[in-house]
Design an enzyme around this catalytic site. Structure first.
Site, PDB file in Angstrom:
ATOM      1  N   ARG A  93       0.777  -0.989  -0.001  1.00  0.00           N
ATOM      2  CA  ARG A  93      -0.070  -0.099  -0.089  1.00  0.00           C
ATOM      3  C   ARG A  93       0.810   1.404   0.012  1.00  0.00           C
ATOM      4  NH1 ARG A  93      -5.431  -0.451   1.694  1.00  0.00           N
ATOM      5  NH2 ARG A  93      -5.785  -2.543   1.817  1.00  0.00           N
ATOM      6  N   VAL A  94       0.366   2.340  -0.682  1.00  0.00           N
ATOM      7  CA  VAL A  94       1.075   3.595  -0.669  1.00  0.00           C
ATOM      8  C   VAL A  94       0.690   4.232   0.616  1.00  0.00           C
ATOM      9  CG1 VAL A  94       1.602   5.836  -1.800  1.00  0.00           C
ATOM     10  CG2 VAL A  94       1.416   3.784  -3.069  1.00  0.00           C
ATOM     11  N   LEU A  95       1.496   4.477   1.360  1.00  0.00           N
ATOM     12  CA  LEU A  95       1.203   5.274   2.696  1.00  0.00           C
ATOM     13  C   LEU A  95       1.121   6.822   2.564  1.00  0.00           C
ATOM     14  CD1 LEU A  95       3.576   3.122   4.782  1.00  0.00           C
ATOM     15  CD2 LEU A  95       0.970   3.282   5.090  1.00  0.00           C
ATOM     16  N   HIS A 111      13.195  -2.049  -2.005  1.00  0.00           N
ATOM     17  CA  HIS A 111      12.806  -2.110  -3.350  1.00  0.00           C
ATOM     18  C   HIS A 111      13.433  -2.706  -4.186  1.00  0.00           C
ATOM     19  CE1 HIS A 111      10.347  -0.398  -6.843  1.00  0.00           C
ATOM     20  NE2 HIS A 111      11.415  -0.334  -7.192  1.00  0.00           N
ATOM     21  N   VAL A 146       6.543   8.024  -3.746  1.00  0.00           N
ATOM     22  CA  VAL A 146       6.396   6.556  -3.709  1.00  0.00           C
ATOM     23  C   VAL A 146       8.022   5.975  -4.073  1.00  0.00           C
ATOM     24  CG1 VAL A 146       5.832   4.193  -4.960  1.00  0.00           C
ATOM     25  CG2 VAL A 146       4.342   6.086  -4.460  1.00  0.00           C
ATOM     26  N   GLU A 176      18.270  -9.111  -1.620  1.00  0.00           N
ATOM     27  CA  GLU A 176      17.447  -8.325  -0.644  1.00  0.00           C
ATOM     28  C   GLU A 176      17.549  -9.056   0.886  1.00  0.00           C
ATOM     29  OE1 GLU A 176      13.332  -7.782  -1.887  1.00  0.00           O
ATOM     30  OE2 GLU A 176      13.746  -8.075  -4.052  1.00  0.00           O
TER      31      GLU A 176
HETATM   32  C1  GRF Z   1      10.247  -7.924  -2.637  1.00  0.00           C
HETATM   33  O1  GRF Z   1      10.695  -7.795  -3.936  1.00  0.00           O
HETATM   34  C2  GRF Z   1      10.174  -6.485  -2.022  1.00  0.00           C
HETATM   35  O2  GRF Z   1      11.603  -5.636  -2.659  1.00  0.00           O
HETATM   36  C3  GRF Z   1       9.180  -5.898  -2.826  1.00  0.00           C
HETATM   37  O3  GRF Z   1       8.306  -6.777  -2.425  1.00  0.00           O
HETATM   38  C4  GRF Z   1       8.774  -7.983  -2.575  1.00  0.00           C
HETATM   39  C5  GRF Z   1       8.277  -8.565  -1.206  1.00  0.00           C
HETATM   40  O4  GRF Z   1       8.621  -9.793  -1.197  1.00  0.00           O
HETATM   41  N1  GRF Z   1       8.925  -4.575  -2.215  1.00  0.00           N
HETATM   42  P1  GRF Z   1       8.579 -10.795   0.294  1.00  0.00           P
HETATM   43  O5  GRF Z   1       7.145 -10.864   0.809  1.00  0.00           O
HETATM   44  O6  GRF Z   1       9.442 -10.127   1.200  1.00  0.00           O
HETATM   45  O7  GRF Z   1       8.940 -12.074  -0.029  1.00  0.00           O
END
Ligand code: GRF
Length: 217
Positions: A93-95, A111, A146, A176
């Site tokens: 969701r966009v906050l 991201h 965003v 990530e």
């Molecule tokens: C990730 O790729 C994150 O960068 C993006 O949404 C995805 C979420 O994946 N914002 P998860 O729910 O953490 O597996």
């Protein structure tokens, strides 16, 4: 040393949440998760929290009339747990400005691109379509726009010629899972300052430790 109290906001799978749970399982990690909130009931991330014995709540967007009421409920639920840092981890969701302002400096997001390139959704499809050679992921402080805000940590990955969006997504996702715990660690250690909307990592002229070079895989 007291651990930094972290809340994690999710909407789905929660693999980044899992990376944070795993990092926090180490007694030496300087942060701990006090609450997980999902805006969608029944998602996998909630099971991950349950398995780890972490309190979890659902603040379902559908239960509220308008974004302000939803975000007031979100803040109310957060305040009960008293987090010092709020991590958006696949929170879809966009906050609004009110919420973002309320948590300014204590609200971070991950991201799956090298921001400021490829903001928004369907990132990996657009990266492959654009034919860029390097992509990656970014952890940043949240600002009202965003996918905008001071960059804390980035990791880069190669984009292979035969990649489709799924192959690239998997390569980025594994990074990530490295950089989100790293960013939380840096903040928890008190090493992160924002000066003129740029992040400075304490003790490093170049933000050493905030850059992960391209890796294969
Ligand atoms: C990730 O790729 C994150 O960068 C993006 O949404 C995805 C979420 O994946 N914002 P998860 O729910 O953490 O597996």
């Amino acid at each position: 040393m007291a651990r930094l109290k972290v809340a994690v906001l999710i909407s789905g799978r929660g693999s980044n949440l899992q990376a944070l749970i795993d990092a926090c399982a180490d007694a030496d990690f300087p942060a701990g998760i006090v609450l997980v909130i999902s805006d969608v009931p029944g998602v996998q991330g909630l099971s991950r929290a349950g398995k780890a014995g972490i309190p979890a709540a659902v603040v379902d967007g559908k239960d509220f009339e308008g974004r302000d009421r939803f975000e007031d409920a979100l803040t109310g639920t957060l305040l009960e747990a008293g987090p010092e840092l709020v991590c958006l981890a696949g929170f879809m969701r966009v906050l609004g400005d009110g919420f973002v302002g309320r948590w300014r400096g204590r609200l971070i997001n991950i991201h799956p691109s090298l921001l400021p390139a490829f903001k928004g959704v369907h990132v990996h499809e657009r990266v492959v379509e654009a034919g860029v050679r390097i992509s990656g992921c970014t952890v940043h402080f949240v600002r009202p726009a965003v996918d905008d805000g001071p960059i804390i940590v980035q990791a880069a990955v190669p984009v292979h010629a035969d990649d489709d969006a799924d192959a690239l997504a998997a390569r980025v996702l594994s990074q990530e899972h490295r950089i989100y715990p790293l960013a939380v660690r840096l903040i928890a250690e008190g090493r992160v300052r924002v000066v003129d909307e740029h992040v400075l990592i304490d003790g490093a002229a170049i933000p050493e430790g905030a850059l992960v070079n391209p890796v294969d895989g």
